[in-house]
Motif scaffolding. Structure first.
Motif, mmCIF file in Angstrom:
data_model
loop_
_atom_site.group_PDB
_atom_site.id
_atom_site.type_symbol
_atom_site.label_atom_id
_atom_site.label_comp_id
_atom_site.label_asym_id
_atom_site.label_seq_id
_atom_site.Cartn_x
_atom_site.Cartn_y
_atom_site.Cartn_z
ATOM 1 N N ILE A 126 18.871 26.504 -3.480
ATOM 2 C CA ILE A 126 19.472 25.897 -4.663
ATOM 3 C C ILE A 126 18.814 24.549 -4.908
ATOM 4 O O ILE A 126 18.672 23.733 -3.994
ATOM 5 C CB ILE A 126 20.996 25.745 -4.498
ATOM 6 N N LEU A 127 18.420 24.331 -6.140
ATOM 7 C CA LEU A 127 17.750 23.097 -6.523
ATOM 8 C C LEU A 127 18.534 22.416 -7.641
ATOM 9 O O LEU A 127 18.827 23.027 -8.669
ATOM 10 C CB LEU A 127 16.323 23.397 -6.990
ATOM 11 N N PHE A 128 18.908 21.166 -7.410
ATOM 12 C CA PHE A 128 19.539 20.341 -8.430
ATOM 13 C C PHE A 128 18.505 19.375 -9.000
ATOM 14 O O PHE A 128 17.669 18.848 -8.256
ATOM 15 C CB PHE A 128 20.705 19.538 -7.854
ATOM 16 N N THR A 129 18.575 19.144 -10.289
ATOM 17 C CA THR A 129 17.673 18.189 -10.927
ATOM 18 C C THR A 129 18.364 16.838 -11.009
ATOM 19 O O THR A 129 19.290 16.635 -11.794
ATOM 20 C CB THR A 129 17.278 18.654 -12.330
ATOM 21 N N THR A 130 17.930 15.921 -10.167
ATOM 22 C CA THR A 130 18.423 14.552 -10.242
ATOM 23 C C THR A 130 17.429 13.732 -11.052
ATOM 24 O O THR A 130 16.584 14.286 -11.769
ATOM 25 C CB THR A 130 18.670 13.967 -8.844
ATOM 26 N N SER A 131 17.489 12.430 -11.001
ATOM 27 C CA SER A 131 16.614 11.594 -11.824
ATOM 28 C C SER A 131 16.513 10.199 -11.228
ATOM 29 O O SER A 131 17.450 9.713 -10.576
ATOM 30 C CB SER A 131 17.176 11.499 -13.246
ATOM 31 N N SER A 132 15.387 9.551 -11.494
ATOM 32 C CA SER A 132 15.248 8.145 -11.116
ATOM 33 C C SER A 132 16.305 7.295 -11.803
ATOM 34 O O SER A 132 16.704 6.246 -11.281
ATOM 35 C CB SER A 132 13.851 7.636 -11.464
ATOM 36 N N SER A 133 16.798 7.746 -12.959
ATOM 37 C CA SER A 133 17.865 7.013 -13.650
ATOM 38 C C SER A 133 19.132 6.991 -12.807
ATOM 39 O O SER A 133 19.861 5.997 -12.788
ATOM 40 C CB SER A 133 18.159 7.647 -15.011
ATOM 41 N N GLY A 134 19.426 8.097 -12.134
ATOM 42 C CA GLY A 134 20.587 8.132 -11.263
ATOM 43 C C GLY A 134 20.339 7.424 -9.948
ATOM 44 O O GLY A 134 21.191 6.692 -9.453
ATOM 45 N N LEU A 135 19.158 7.623 -9.384
ATOM 46 C CA LEU A 135 18.843 7.032 -8.091
ATOM 47 C C LEU A 135 18.704 5.519 -8.160
ATOM 48 O O LEU A 135 19.097 4.805 -7.236
ATOM 49 C CB LEU A 135 17.542 7.642 -7.551
ATOM 50 N N PHE A 136 18.146 5.020 -9.272
ATOM 51 C CA PHE A 136 17.801 3.600 -9.342
ATOM 52 C C PHE A 136 18.320 2.890 -10.592
ATOM 53 O O PHE A 136 18.173 1.676 -10.706
ATOM 54 C CB PHE A 136 16.273 3.441 -9.264
ATOM 55 N N GLY A 137 18.888 3.627 -11.547
ATOM 56 C CA GLY A 137 19.421 3.020 -12.764
ATOM 57 C C GLY A 137 18.402 2.951 -13.880
ATOM 58 O O GLY A 137 17.198 2.890 -13.654
ATOM 59 N N ASN A 138 18.900 2.990 -15.112
ATOM 60 C CA ASN A 138 18.037 2.898 -16.284
ATOM 61 C C ASN A 138 18.870 2.467 -17.477
ATOM 62 O O ASN A 138 19.922 3.062 -17.754
ATOM 63 C CB ASN A 138 17.370 4.246 -16.572
ATOM 64 N N PHE A 139 18.417 1.462 -18.195
ATOM 65 C CA PHE A 139 19.186 0.928 -19.325
ATOM 66 C C PHE A 139 19.443 2.022 -20.359
ATOM 67 O O PHE A 139 18.548 2.790 -20.717
ATOM 68 C CB PHE A 139 18.425 -0.230 -19.991
ATOM 69 N N GLY A 140 20.669 2.092 -20.844
ATOM 70 C CA GLY A 140 21.028 3.017 -21.903
ATOM 71 C C GLY A 140 21.331 4.425 -21.432
ATOM 72 O O GLY A 140 21.542 5.320 -22.257
ATOM 73 N N GLN A 141 21.385 4.642 -20.120
ATOM 74 C CA GLN A 141 21.619 5.988 -19.608
ATOM 75 C C GLN A 141 22.746 6.027 -18.571
ATOM 76 O O GLN A 141 22.656 6.720 -17.566
ATOM 77 C CB GLN A 141 20.327 6.558 -19.008
ATOM 78 N N SER A 142 23.817 5.324 -18.838
ATOM 79 C CA SER A 142 24.923 5.303 -17.871
ATOM 80 C C SER A 142 25.513 6.686 -17.672
ATOM 81 O O SER A 142 25.852 7.072 -16.543
ATOM 82 C CB SER A 142 26.009 4.325 -18.327
ATOM 83 N N ASN A 143 25.637 7.468 -18.739
ATOM 84 C CA ASN A 143 26.196 8.814 -18.622
ATOM 85 C C ASN A 143 25.259 9.731 -17.836
ATOM 86 O O ASN A 143 25.668 10.433 -16.913
ATOM 87 C CB ASN A 143 26.518 9.401 -20.005
ATOM 88 N N TYR A 144 24.008 9.711 -18.208
ATOM 89 C CA TYR A 144 22.984 10.531 -17.551
ATOM 90 C C TYR A 144 22.831 10.125 -16.082
ATOM 91 O O TYR A 144 22.770 10.973 -15.186
ATOM 92 C CB TYR A 144 21.674 10.344 -18.312
ATOM 93 N N ALA A 145 22.798 8.820 -15.827
ATOM 94 C CA ALA A 145 22.629 8.320 -14.464
ATOM 95 C C ALA A 145 23.809 8.718 -13.584
ATOM 96 O O ALA A 145 23.631 9.111 -12.430
ATOM 97 C CB ALA A 145 22.464 6.806 -14.470
ATOM 98 N N ALA A 146 25.024 8.629 -14.140
ATOM 99 C CA ALA A 146 26.214 8.992 -13.367
ATOM 100 C C ALA A 146 26.172 10.464 -12.984
ATOM 101 O O ALA A 146 26.482 10.841 -11.841
ATOM 102 C CB ALA A 146 27.476 8.689 -14.179
ATOM 103 N N ALA A 147 25.787 11.316 -13.925
ATOM 104 C CA ALA A 147 25.713 12.753 -13.646
ATOM 105 C C ALA A 147 24.640 13.053 -12.604
ATOM 106 O O ALA A 147 24.855 13.858 -11.690
ATOM 107 C CB ALA A 147 25.427 13.510 -14.939
ATOM 108 N N LYS A 148 23.487 12.408 -12.754
ATOM 109 C CA LYS A 148 22.373 12.710 -11.862
ATOM 110 C C LYS A 148 22.618 12.236 -10.426
ATOM 111 O O LYS A 148 22.179 12.878 -9.468
ATOM 112 C CB LYS A 148 21.082 12.095 -12.415
ATOM 113 N N MET A 149 23.309 11.112 -10.260
ATOM 114 C CA MET A 149 23.620 10.667 -8.906
ATOM 115 C C MET A 149 24.733 11.506 -8.308
ATOM 116 O O MET A 149 24.755 11.755 -7.092
ATOM 117 C CB MET A 149 24.002 9.194 -8.898
#
Length: 303
Positions: free
Chosen positions: A147-170
């Motif tokens: 099983i592979l989940f797609t996370t993101s650097s936005s979740g791992l390290f944060g990114n302006f304007g992506q609080s929703n996306y970052a929360a889901a990815k972490m």
């Protein structure tokens, strides 16, 4: 050795274009039978259509592979269950799940509407939960799963304007950590991949040179490694432009300060030592934090 997938059955969500399409094509080219899932919407989740999934499935079949198109919404558990049931009926098993479906609704936290916040969590987080839940019992029964989940650097390290996306990815990282523990005895290996690629979801965010380097194809090797029978478990691989890294959730060694009334002041003074990464490590499970704290308390002699 070549990474072959002969006899394996894979479900790839969000496979109508971009990364998902490349994942589906690569798995099929190496012998996997593939369920190509895509609801067919735009990057904001609108304009549903089954055409994108059908085009990719036809592309696989034209190349001599075996594929089924499916337009289930990952947010609808009943539709996802039906998708898995079809794969089981046709091929008898599901070995690989690549959770790739996603949408973007970027705004700063001050400006974002809570419905848009929930929608992104529903697709990325609950969509992955739905798909994983639908295949989990079958993988347990057959004693095998990847099983592979797609996370993101936005979740791992944060990114302006992506609080929703970052929360889901972490959140997906936390899900991966626990499911990898629960699935180990059934040889269900669970990992995360943080891709950097120029797709519909990143269009307009990257300059021309970056877009040329950050092709979806450059991420595919990381997916293949994490979906293969020799895959690790509990890995967070990062991939983009032919570069591959690993991210780790670590715990510092820490400092025992006791529980008396002056601890807050001493913690403020000792914060640099607490946060120092020298001697940090990757815990095997969440219980390791408590064990570390108890051991230090017992050894310190400080009340």
């Amino acid at each position: 050795m070549d990474l072959e997938f002969g006899g394996r059955v894979a479900v790839v969500t969000g496979a109508g274009g971009g990364l998902g399409r490349q994942y589906a094509l690569a798995l099929a080219a190496r012998g996997a039978k593939v369920v190509v899932n895509d609801v067919g919407g735009g990057v904001n989740g609108a304009e549903e259509s089954n055409g994108a999934a059908m085009l990719v499935a036809n592309e696989i079949r034209s190349a001599g592979g075996d594929a089924i198109a499916n337009c289930a919404s990952v947010t609808d558990f009943a539709e996802v269950e039906d998708m898995v049931a079809v794969a089981m009926q046709v091929w008898g098993r599901v070995d690989i799940l690549v959770n790739n479906a996603g949408i973007l609704r970027d705004k700063s936290f001050a400006k974002i509407d809570l419905d848009d916040f929930r929608s992104v969590l529903d697709v990325h987080l609950m969509g992955s939960v739905n798909c994983t839940k639908a295949v989990w019992a079958g993988m347990q029964a057959q004693g095998y799963g990847r099983i592979l989940f797609t996370t993101s650097s936005s979740g791992l390290f944060g990114n302006f304007g992506q609080s929703n996306y970052a929360a889901a990815k972490m959140a997906l990282v936390g899900l991966m950590q626990t499911l990898s523990i629960e699935g180990a005895k059934h040889d269900i290996r669970v990992n995360c991949l943080a891709p950097t690629a120029y797709t519909r979801m990143t269009e307009g965010m990257l300059d021309h040179r970056a877009a040329e380097l950050l092709t979806p194809e450059a991420v595919v090797p990381a997916m293949l490694v994490l979906a293969h029978e020799r895959a690790p478990s509990r890995a967070i691989l990062c991939a983009g432009a032919g570069t591959f890294e690993a991210a780790h959730i670590t715990l510092t060694d820490g400092v025992h300060l006791g529980v008396d009334a002056d601890v807050a002041n001493r913690l403020a003074q000792s914060l640099g030592r607490v946060m120092c990464r020298d001697g940090s490590f990757v815990p095997e499970s969440g219980s390791v934090q408590g064990l570390n704290e108890i051991e230090k308390a017992a050894a310190s002699g400080i009340n």
